[in-house]
Design an enzyme around this catalytic site. Structure first.
Site, PDB file in Angstrom:
ATOM      1  N   GLU A  60      13.551  17.062  64.718  1.00 57.59           N
ATOM      2  CA  GLU A  60      13.181  15.861  63.980  1.00 57.59           C
ATOM      3  C   GLU A  60      12.057  15.085  64.668  1.00 57.59           C
ATOM      4  O   GLU A  60      11.219  14.476  64.001  1.00 57.59           O
ATOM      5  CB  GLU A  60      14.406  14.947  63.796  1.00 57.59           C
ATOM      6  N   PHE A  88      18.259   9.910  64.820  1.00 58.91           N
ATOM      7  CA  PHE A  88      18.086   9.356  66.162  1.00 58.91           C
ATOM      8  C   PHE A  88      16.996  10.084  66.936  1.00 58.91           C
ATOM      9  O   PHE A  88      16.352   9.506  67.810  1.00 58.91           O
ATOM     10  CB  PHE A  88      19.422   9.374  66.905  1.00 58.91           C
ATOM     11  N   HIS A 129      26.593  13.625  59.219  1.00 55.99           N
ATOM     12  CA  HIS A 129      25.785  13.954  58.054  1.00 55.99           C
ATOM     13  C   HIS A 129      25.773  12.830  57.021  1.00 55.99           C
ATOM     14  O   HIS A 129      24.790  12.650  56.319  1.00 55.99           O
ATOM     15  CB  HIS A 129      26.301  15.229  57.377  1.00 55.99           C
TER      16      HIS A 129
END
Length: 325
Positions: A60, A88, A129
């Site tokens: 990410e 995060f 999730h």
């Protein structure tokens, strides 16, 4: 006008914006050939090529960094963060970089990035999730945060988000993806960011909510009507910035308010809405502001979700208490 699910409306918005503007690019984990974990990008890689719809590594932080670099070069990136619990790793890019760029560069650069991410309970996903983490973004100046509650709004809000020159966090509730259909125009259109919708007119109490809780509130309103209580429902749609004008107008009209969110009481945007009402319209209130939210605990494992999540019965009971104060 065709009946579409929310996931179909999202795919159509992405497709039409990519066809209109070759600067729009989509990337993320499995968004290419597989069409994303929820198939929101199905067929787009084949149609527009891997240069514009591409898979990324499971990183990410890399997705966020690439989005910022592309935006600085004049592109309009639409990165997908596969689930909200993975944010995060990308918070530095979103909050410390993208959100600050216009200010940092004296308005000479913009950050036209739309970060799409699924979220929300009721579908029994694994841990991390489904968490309702929208409050983390609404507490970060420089970001717009959008949460559609139906297919029509999803298409119009996503189109408006992609065209916006500021970074937008576009949150898609997983329970709404395929649970119902709505009339959605074939042509392109926008739903303005920062503008709430009066989803149901009423005179006795205002229910202010967003996302999946709009449908739960509508169910509760149907039951309340049987008991002679007319509930007005405000769908915030954009939770940052809030449409304070529409909120206060409804409060002044009904005199009673119940704020509803799926997130824990200490999270979400409910406390901010209540604070704004307290500061701006306290003299219009005939009862304390009601608040329906999940318990202040860690989001539970799937088997316990149904007992933990907010539902229409919870909303019904709080509205009755507020009206009968």
């Amino acid at each position: 006008m065709a009946q579409k699910t929310m996931i179909q409306a999202i795919t159509e918005a992405l497709d039409q914006e990519m066809a209109q503007d070759n600067k729009v690019m989509i990337f993320g984990e499995d968004v290419g050939k597989n069409g994303g974990v929820f198939r929101a990008t199905t067929g787009l890689s084949e149609k527009y090529g891997e240069d514009r719809v591409s898979d990324t590594p499971l990183s990410e932080s890399a997705i966020g960094g690439m989005a910022i670099g592309l935006a600085l070069q004049g592109f309009r990136p639409v990165p997908e963060i596969q689930f909200i619990g993975f944010i995060f790793e990308v918070m530095d890019s979103i909050v410390a970089q993208a959100a600050r760029t216009r200010y940092r560069m004296g308005g000479t650069r913009t950050m036209p990035i739309t970060f799409r991410m699924p979220f929300g309970g009721g579908v029994h996903t694994p841990e991390l999730h489904a968490d309702n983490l929208e409050g983390l973004f609404t507490q970060s100046p420089g970001l717009k945060v959008v949460v559609p509650s139906n297919p029509y709004d999803a298409k119009g809000l996503l189109t408006a988000s992609i065209r916006d020159n500021d970074p937008v966090v576009f949150l898609e509730h997983m329970r709404l993806y395929r649970s119902f259909r709505d009339e959605v125009p074939e042509e392109q259109y926008t739903v303005p960011l920062g503008k709430a919708a009066v989803t149901r007119e009423g005179k006795d109490v205002s229910i202010i909510t967003y996302g999946a809780m709009v449908r739960e509130s509508l169910k509760a309103a149907d039951e309340l009507e049987k008991e002679g209580i007319s509930a007005e429902i405000i769908d915030l749609r954009t939770i940052s910035p809030l449409d304070i004008e529409t909120i206060i107008a409804s409060v002044e009209k009904t005199g009673r308010v119940v704020v509803v969110q799926e997130a824990q009481r200490q999270a979400g945007v409910g406390p901010t809405v209540i604070s704004e009402i307290s500061q701006r319209a306290v003299l219009s209130l005939e009862a304390p502001v009601g608040f329906v939210a999940a318990p202040d605990t860690i989001f539970p494992f799937g088997l316990a979700e149904d007992d933990w999540n907010v539902n229409s019965k919870d909303i019904f009971e709080q509205v009755k208490e507020t009206v009968n104060f």
